[in-house]
Design an enzyme around this catalytic site. Structure first.
Site, short mmCIF file in Angstrom:
data_model
loop_
_atom_site.label_atom_id
_atom_site.label_comp_id
_atom_site.label_asym_id
_atom_site.label_seq_id
_atom_site.Cartn_x
_atom_site.Cartn_y
_atom_site.Cartn_z
N SER A 141 -57.06 12.15 -86.88
CA SER A 141 -56.57 13.19 -87.79
C SER A 141 -56.71 14.52 -87.06
O SER A 141 -57.57 14.66 -86.18
CB SER A 141 -57.43 13.23 -89.07
OG SER A 141 -57.24 14.45 -89.75
N TYR A 154 -65.94 12.64 -93.14
CA TYR A 154 -64.55 12.26 -92.83
C TYR A 154 -64.15 12.88 -91.49
O TYR A 154 -63.62 12.19 -90.61
CB TYR A 154 -63.59 12.70 -93.94
CG TYR A 154 -62.15 12.32 -93.64
CD1 TYR A 154 -61.71 11.00 -93.77
CD2 TYR A 154 -61.25 13.28 -93.18
CE1 TYR A 154 -60.40 10.65 -93.46
CE2 TYR A 154 -59.93 12.93 -92.88
CZ TYR A 154 -59.51 11.62 -93.02
OH TYR A 154 -58.22 11.27 -92.71
N1 LIG Z 1 -52.56 11.13 -95.39
C1 LIG Z 1 -53.09 12.08 -94.63
O1 LIG Z 1 -53.02 13.29 -94.93
C2 LIG Z 1 -53.76 11.71 -93.34
C3 LIG Z 1 -53.97 12.72 -92.39
C4 LIG Z 1 -54.62 12.40 -91.22
C5 LIG Z 1 -55.03 11.11 -90.96
N2 LIG Z 1 -54.81 10.14 -91.91
C6 LIG Z 1 -55.32 8.80 -91.60
O2 LIG Z 1 -54.25 7.87 -91.64
C7 LIG Z 1 -54.73 6.59 -92.05
C8 LIG Z 1 -53.88 6.05 -93.20
O3 LIG Z 1 -54.01 6.96 -94.27
P1 LIG Z 1 -53.00 7.01 -95.50
O4 LIG Z 1 -52.80 8.44 -95.80
O5 LIG Z 1 -51.84 6.13 -95.28
O6 LIG Z 1 -53.96 6.41 -96.64
P2 LIG Z 1 -53.59 5.60 -97.96
O7 LIG Z 1 -52.22 5.91 -98.43
O8 LIG Z 1 -54.75 5.81 -98.89
O9 LIG Z 1 -53.62 4.09 -97.42
C9 LIG Z 1 -54.81 3.55 -96.94
C10 LIG Z 1 -54.58 2.10 -96.56
O10 LIG Z 1 -55.83 1.55 -96.13
C11 LIG Z 1 -56.11 0.37 -96.91
N3 LIG Z 1 -57.55 0.27 -97.14
C12 LIG Z 1 -58.36 1.13 -97.80
N4 LIG Z 1 -59.61 0.64 -97.86
C13 LIG Z 1 -59.59 -0.56 -97.19
C14 LIG Z 1 -60.57 -1.55 -96.92
N5 LIG Z 1 -61.84 -1.42 -97.32
N6 LIG Z 1 -60.18 -2.65 -96.23
C15 LIG Z 1 -58.90 -2.82 -95.82
N7 LIG Z 1 -57.94 -1.90 -96.05
C16 LIG Z 1 -58.27 -0.80 -96.74
C17 LIG Z 1 -55.36 0.61 -98.22
O11 LIG Z 1 -55.00 -0.62 -98.86
P3 LIG Z 1 -55.84 -1.39 -99.99
O12 LIG Z 1 -56.27 -0.38 -100.99
O13 LIG Z 1 -54.87 -2.41 -100.48
O14 LIG Z 1 -56.99 -2.01 -99.25
C18 LIG Z 1 -54.08 1.25 -97.72
O15 LIG Z 1 -53.19 0.28 -97.25
C19 LIG Z 1 -56.21 6.78 -92.40
O16 LIG Z 1 -57.01 6.38 -91.31
C20 LIG Z 1 -56.33 8.28 -92.61
O17 LIG Z 1 -57.62 8.75 -92.36
C21 LIG Z 1 -54.19 10.40 -93.08
#
Ligand SMILES: NC(=O)c1ccc[n+]([C@@H]2O[C@H](COP(=O)([O-])OP(=O)(O)OC[C@H]3O[C@@H](n4cnc5c(N)ncnc54)[C@H](OP(=O)(O)O)[C@@H]3O)[C@@H](O)[C@H]2O)c1
Length: 268
Positions: A141, A154
């Site tokens: 991130s 985080y």
């Molecule tokens: N969105 C942002 O602003 C942003 C910015 C920078 C970096 N990121 C990074 O990008 C990545 C994806 O984020 P996102 O925004 O797509 O998040 P998201 O929409 O909340 O999706 C998270 C994914 O991870 C899965 N997950 C959560 N807990 C889990 C567990 N215990 N075991 C297995 N799977 C799990 C969730 O599915 P289930 O609930 O079905 O398990 C979902 O598929 C993360 O690493 C996040 O830190 C995001």
């Protein structure tokens, strides 16, 4: 549609960034293994991918914070010779103040954002380096570079992912294995709501939609970047920060303290 490029194992593939990557990677010719907890959502996602791309899409329901589930996925990554790409993406956010935080919640964040990422990356690296090809994409991130503006654990977990990726790249150079760290800025996904944050309070010009973010990250992969920051207008800004960091290296470990720390000894 291109020929198969092998199989991509994608964690956090049920929604958000992982779901879009899964679709894009299948369109690029990868069969996909979709990992997350929600088996129903994964099955819907797999059906969509099969229908849209004709690629095979397997569902692997797993809670990556549970030791036995994590071990099942790491074993698959170590042993399955068809796997050619790991998208190490599943992660959770946090909005809690660090002082007095619920320690079980902190553990869960570290289990997913740090421990699972590490186990999966290490297992994929072993498999890929033995066969001298493969790609590991780790989702960090921009908060790895801006820890002052969000939750401590985080941000620290994302700094860990960046550091892990840089060292992995050094270790794997010359083995035929590619490493990429992706540093998204704020991206419109469920992560905000899950962490109890109202993303609509942020200026809209700070928030990227998930499709352009993933497409930019894949363009960064195509460009051969080790670190991709989809929002950053001029990559030279990252390169100069990194060059300044590298310039510290000759002076980071010496056999005597810096002169400014010697004055105290005179007084004693
Ligand atoms: N969105 C942002 O602003 C942003 C910015 C920078 C970096 N990121 C990074 O990008 C990545 C994806 O984020 P996102 O925004 O797509 O998040 P998201 O929409 O909340 O999706 C998270 C994914 O991870 C899965 N997950 C959560 N807990 C889990 C567990 N215990 N075991 C297995 N799977 C799990 C969730 O599915 P289930 O609930 O079905 O398990 C979902 O598929 C993360 O690493 C996040 O830190 C995001």
């Amino acid at each position: 549609m291109s020929n198969s490029k092998g199989t991509a194992l994608i964690t956090g593939a049920s929604t958000g960034i992982g779901a879009v990557y899964a679709n894009r990677l299948a369109k690029r010719g990868y069969d996909v293994i979709l990992v997350a907890r929600d088996a129903k959502r994964l099955a819907e996602q797999a059906a969509r991918i099969k229908a849209e791309t004709g690629r095979s899409a397997e569902v692997m329901a797993a809670d990556l914070t549970a030791k036995t589930d994590l071990a099942k996925v790491t074993k698959r990554l170590r042993d399955d010779q068809t796997i050619s790409l790991l998208l190490n993406n599943a992660g959770v956010g946090s909005n809690a103040p660090f002082a007095g935080a619920d320690l079980d919640e902190l553990d869960k964040l570290i289990d997913l954002n740090v421990t699972a990422v590490t186990h999966l990356a290490s297992s994929a690296a072993a498999n890929f380096s033995a066969k001298k090809s493969g790609t590991i994409i780790n989702l960090a991130s921009v908060l790895a570079l801006a820890p002052e503006i969000a939750s401590a654990a985080y941000c620290a977990s994302k700094a860990y992912v960046l550091s892990l990726s840089l060292t992995m790249n050094t270790e794997l150079t010359g083995t035929g294995v590619r490493v990429q760290a992706v540093l998204p800025g704020a991206t419109r996904t469920e992560i905000w709501e899950r962490a109890g944050i109202d993303v609509s309070k942020y200026p809209p010009e700070m928030i990227m939609d998930v499709e352009p973010m993933v497409d930019a990250a894949l363009a960064g992969l195509d460009l051969g970047e080790l670190v991709t920051i989809p929002s950053l207008p001029d990559i030279a800004d990252w390169e100069s920060l990194n060059a300044d960091r590298l310039a510290l290296r000759p002076n980071l470990s010496r056999n005597e303290p810096a002169a400014r720390y010697k004055t105290a000894r005179v007084a004693a």
